[in-house]
Design a protein around this motif. Structure first.
Motif, PDB file in Angstrom:
ATOM      1  N   HIS A 276      56.528  24.423  49.748  1.00 21.70           N
ATOM      2  CA  HIS A 276      56.853  25.475  51.030  1.00 21.70           C
ATOM      3  C   HIS A 276      55.671  26.704  51.221  1.00 21.70           C
ATOM      4  O   HIS A 276      55.834  27.614  51.459  1.00 21.70           O
ATOM      5  CB  HIS A 276      58.201  26.504  50.563  1.00 21.70           C
ATOM      6  CG  HIS A 276      59.323  25.605  50.717  1.00 21.70           C
ATOM      7  ND1 HIS A 276      60.338  26.114  50.615  1.00 21.70           N
ATOM      8  CD2 HIS A 276      59.663  24.206  51.344  1.00 21.70           C
ATOM      9  CE1 HIS A 276      61.612  25.031  51.104  1.00 21.70           C
ATOM     10  NE2 HIS A 276      60.846  24.050  51.382  1.00 21.70           N
TER      11      HIS A 276
ATOM     12  N   ASP B 184      56.815  17.162  51.632  1.00 18.64           N
ATOM     13  CA  ASP B 184      58.017  17.781  52.013  1.00 18.64           C
ATOM     14  C   ASP B 184      58.586  17.518  53.370  1.00 18.64           C
ATOM     15  O   ASP B 184      58.578  18.328  54.291  1.00 18.64           O
ATOM     16  CB  ASP B 184      58.254  19.198  51.593  1.00 18.64           C
ATOM     17  CG  ASP B 184      59.477  19.942  51.511  1.00 18.64           C
ATOM     18  OD1 ASP B 184      60.643  18.972  51.838  1.00 18.64           O
ATOM     19  OD2 ASP B 184      59.630  20.902  51.538  1.00 18.64           O
TER      20      ASP B 184
ATOM     21  N   ASP C  18      49.844  20.145  52.874  1.00 19.48           N
ATOM     22  CA  ASP C  18      49.224  19.518  54.108  1.00 19.48           C
ATOM     23  C   ASP C  18      48.531  18.172  53.782  1.00 19.48           C
ATOM     24  O   ASP C  18      48.475  17.768  52.222  1.00 19.48           O
ATOM     25  CB  ASP C  18      48.126  20.302  54.545  1.00 19.48           C
ATOM     26  CG  ASP C  18      47.156  20.752  53.607  1.00 19.48           C
ATOM     27  OD1 ASP C  18      46.802  20.360  52.795  1.00 19.48           O
ATOM     28  OD2 ASP C  18      46.297  21.807  54.063  1.00 19.48           O
TER      29      ASP C  18
ATOM     30  N   ASP D 222      62.144  16.341  59.040  1.00 17.85           N
ATOM     31  CA  ASP D 222      61.917  17.795  59.664  1.00 17.85           C
ATOM     32  C   ASP D 222      60.890  18.777  58.885  1.00 17.85           C
ATOM     33  O   ASP D 222      60.921  18.251  57.735  1.00 17.85           O
ATOM     34  CB  ASP D 222      63.099  18.574  59.912  1.00 17.85           C
ATOM     35  CG  ASP D 222      63.847  18.711  58.910  1.00 17.85           C
ATOM     36  OD1 ASP D 222      64.244  17.982  58.173  1.00 17.85           O
ATOM     37  OD2 ASP D 222      64.159  19.879  58.514  1.00 17.85           O
ATOM     38  N   SER D 223      60.235  19.599  59.519  1.00 15.59           N
ATOM     39  CA  SER D 223      59.414  20.635  58.827  1.00 15.59           C
ATOM     40  C   SER D 223      59.989  22.056  58.948  1.00 15.59           C
ATOM     41  O   SER D 223      60.623  22.123  59.938  1.00 15.59           O
ATOM     42  CB  SER D 223      57.797  20.359  59.095  1.00 15.59           C
ATOM     43  OG  SER D 223      57.657  20.666  60.486  1.00 15.59           O
ATOM     44  N   LYS D 224      59.398  22.842  58.222  1.00 17.83           N
ATOM     45  CA  LYS D 224      59.962  24.263  58.028  1.00 17.83           C
ATOM     46  C   LYS D 224      59.327  25.120  59.378  1.00 17.83           C
ATOM     47  O   LYS D 224      58.130  24.638  59.856  1.00 17.83           O
ATOM     48  CB  LYS D 224      59.340  25.032  56.877  1.00 17.83           C
ATOM     49  CG  LYS D 224      60.141  24.806  55.704  1.00 17.83           C
ATOM     50  CD  LYS D 224      59.633  25.227  54.363  1.00 17.83           C
ATOM     51  CE  LYS D 224      59.833  26.738  54.418  1.00 17.83           C
ATOM     52  NZ  LYS D 224      61.084  27.548  54.743  1.00 17.83           N
TER      53      LYS D 224
ATOM     54  N   THR E   8      53.409  19.319  62.500  1.00 18.62           N
ATOM     55  CA  THR E   8      54.763  20.262  62.462  1.00 18.62           C
ATOM     56  C   THR E   8      55.855  19.430  63.225  1.00 18.62           C
ATOM     57  O   THR E   8      55.405  18.902  64.370  1.00 18.62           O
ATOM     58  CB  THR E   8      54.339  21.447  63.109  1.00 18.62           C
ATOM     59  OG1 THR E   8      54.054  21.267  64.455  1.00 18.62           O
ATOM     60  CG2 THR E   8      53.324  22.480  62.419  1.00 18.62           C
TER      61      THR E   8
ATOM     62  N   GLU F 283      65.652  21.391  56.377  1.00 17.44           N
ATOM     63  CA  GLU F 283      64.933  22.802  56.013  1.00 17.44           C
ATOM     64  C   GLU F 283      65.747  23.990  56.446  1.00 17.44           C
ATOM     65  O   GLU F 283      66.485  23.811  57.486  1.00 17.44           O
ATOM     66  CB  GLU F 283      63.616  23.106  56.256  1.00 17.44           C
ATOM     67  CG  GLU F 283      62.596  21.933  55.710  1.00 17.44           C
ATOM     68  CD  GLU F 283      62.146  22.113  54.375  1.00 17.44           C
ATOM     69  OE1 GLU F 283      62.730  22.995  53.856  1.00 17.44           O
ATOM     70  OE2 GLU F 283      61.322  21.354  53.967  1.00 17.44           O
TER      71      GLU F 283
ATOM     72  N   GLY G 105      54.428  20.123  55.702  1.00 19.24           N
ATOM     73  CA  GLY G 105      55.329  19.283  54.755  1.00 19.24           C
ATOM     74  C   GLY G 105      54.673  17.913  54.465  1.00 19.24           C
ATOM     75  O   GLY G 105      55.470  17.043  54.877  1.00 19.24           O
TER      76      GLY G 105
ATOM     77  N   HIS H 198      58.246  17.266  66.690  1.00 22.50           N
ATOM     78  CA  HIS H 198      59.546  16.537  66.241  1.00 22.50           C
ATOM     79  C   HIS H 198      59.903  15.386  67.234  1.00 22.50           C
ATOM     80  O   HIS H 198      60.020  14.106  66.413  1.00 22.50           O
ATOM     81  CB  HIS H 198      60.701  17.434  66.160  1.00 22.50           C
ATOM     82  CG  HIS H 198      61.966  17.051  65.753  1.00 22.50           C
ATOM     83  ND1 HIS H 198      62.905  16.081  66.481  1.00 22.50           N
ATOM     84  CD2 HIS H 198      62.663  17.251  64.329  1.00 22.50           C
ATOM     85  CE1 HIS H 198      64.010  16.127  65.734  1.00 22.50           C
ATOM     86  NE2 HIS H 198      63.688  16.566  64.690  1.00 22.50           N
TER      87      HIS H 198
END
Length: 395
Positions: free
Chosen positions: A335, A148, A340, A135-137, A61, A197, A145, A69
């Protein structure tokens, strides 16, 4: 990533792009030989989802402002500092409130790495720019993600590592022949954008945080007087955005007439690599399903909102590589918690690395500057030798 319909501005933009297609010819593009295509390096071990040096550190994440991040951003920096030390690294910082931050400013950091000809002033170099968001949601909780867009980031990193030595050889050869590398004036650049996102739901202000900040900043940042390009934004020759890549049988459409020739070059690279037995993924059809079309027949389908929009609105040439079918939509994991590592199709991820490497190498005209590997030489000896080598490179 969110589907939406273009309004009036979108239709006007399409008309403007169609006019430009007649005014500006395609850039020079030298195809790679079969031997060079067969020698392009793979990243099998580096794509390992558990221990791979490139991909594994991104598969966590990475919501802006969180520890995950920061770890991924540091991974990018370490990769270029240790593996590609001649690349120039830049971080573009911005902050913004979000619908869930309760008035607190959230930091966003765009990661940029650039490789220009030796001694070239920044304002005199046009660049191929490869882009993905990292970045991820925020939700669903624990969202990774992988398509994504962890896998697209890893694909770009592998491609840049794969062509770096060839860039050195080309520019050194030019100098040895008394040719100033500045005469070429072509460089290459990667951008890992932050804050693509939405934190709550997709709106014009809750999305594309990093892309909006960078496009605005670069359109206002002026190069010195008498430079070839006025701004960093205008120095982008082609903005290639990779998103939602890593599922089986990607369905990649062409959206913009002025960059359709580059889209077709990617389609040709995929076909050639597959015909040479270099791709591992199964193929019931070509990935680049519009490659047979004329540029006049290319038209956007429904307006997919993504990181390219702030750049496109400022006149940057865009090639949008996103897995989207008008019949099935985005990949099924889009989404959802299933986006994964375990749901990546690794042969497809590895093949994307080869296709993007070939595209970047052809754009930079690197034919003749790669070492034809022992593996590629042995592949030409006999079908039996090729079969043995294929077994050795299986995931």
């Amino acid at each position: 990533m969110s589907p939406a319909y273009h309004g009036l501005w979108g239709h006007l933009l399409i008309v403007w792009i169609s006019v430009l297609a007649f005014l500006f010819p395609a850039e020079a593009y030298e195809p790679l030989s079969d031997e060079t295509l067969k020698s392009l390096p793979r990243a099998s071990e580096d794509y390992d989802i558990h221990s791979g040096a490139i991909l594994a550190p991104i598969l966590q994440t990475r919501v802006p402002g969180t520890p995950g991040h920061e770890v991924v951003l540091e991974h990018f920096a370490n990769f270029f500092q240790t593996t590609l030390p001649k690349w120039q690294i830049e971080l573009q910082n911005s902050t913004s409130t979000t619908p869930v931050s309760k008035g607190k400013e959230v930091p966003f950091v765009n990661f940029i790495a650039t490789r220009d000809p030796p001694g070239a002033p920044a304002g005199d170099v046009g660049r191929l720019t490869l882009v993905a968001h990292y970045d991820s949601k925020l939700e669903p909780e624990g969202f990774i993600g992988a398509i994504d867009s962890a896998a697209p980031c890893a694909v770009i990193m592998h491609a840049m590592r794969s062509i770096d030595a060839a860039l050195d050889k080309k520019w050194a050869a030019m100098e040895a022949q008394g040719i100033d590398p500045l005469d070429e004036r072509h460089g290459i650049q990667i951008i890992f954008l932050d804050g693509e996102e939405a934190f709550d739901h997709w709106t014009a202000t809750d999305s594309l945080y990093g892309a909006r900040a960078l496009a605005s900043n670069w359109s206002a940042e002026m190069y010195p007087a008498m430079s070839t390009f006025k701004t960093p934004l205008s120095s982008i020759e082609l903005f290639v955005l990779l998103d939602l890549l890593g599922s089986k049988s990607p369905y990649i459409q062409s959206y913009y007439p002025t960059t359709h020739w580059a889209y077709q070059s990617l389609g040709t690279a995929e076909k050639r690599l597959r015909s040479l037995g270099q791709l591992k993924s199964s193929a019931k059809r070509d990935w680049f399903i519009d490659a047979h079309k004329d540029s006049h027949d290319v038209a956007p389908l429904g307006g997919i909102q993504d990181d390219h929009l702030p750049f496109l609105a400022r006149g940057v040439e865009v090639l949008h590589l996103i897995d989207f079918s008008p019949f099935k939509g985005f990949p099924p994991v889009w989404h959802t918690p299933d986006d994964d590592a375990g749901h990546l199709d690794m042969p497809t991820v590895e093949d994307w690395g080869l296709v993007i490497t070939a595209f970047a190498a052809e754009w930079m005209e690197l034919e003749g500057y790669f070492d034809v590997s022992e593996q590629a030489s042995r592949r030409n000896e006999s079908p039996e030798a090729e079969a043995i080598l294929d077994k050795k490179t299986e995931l």
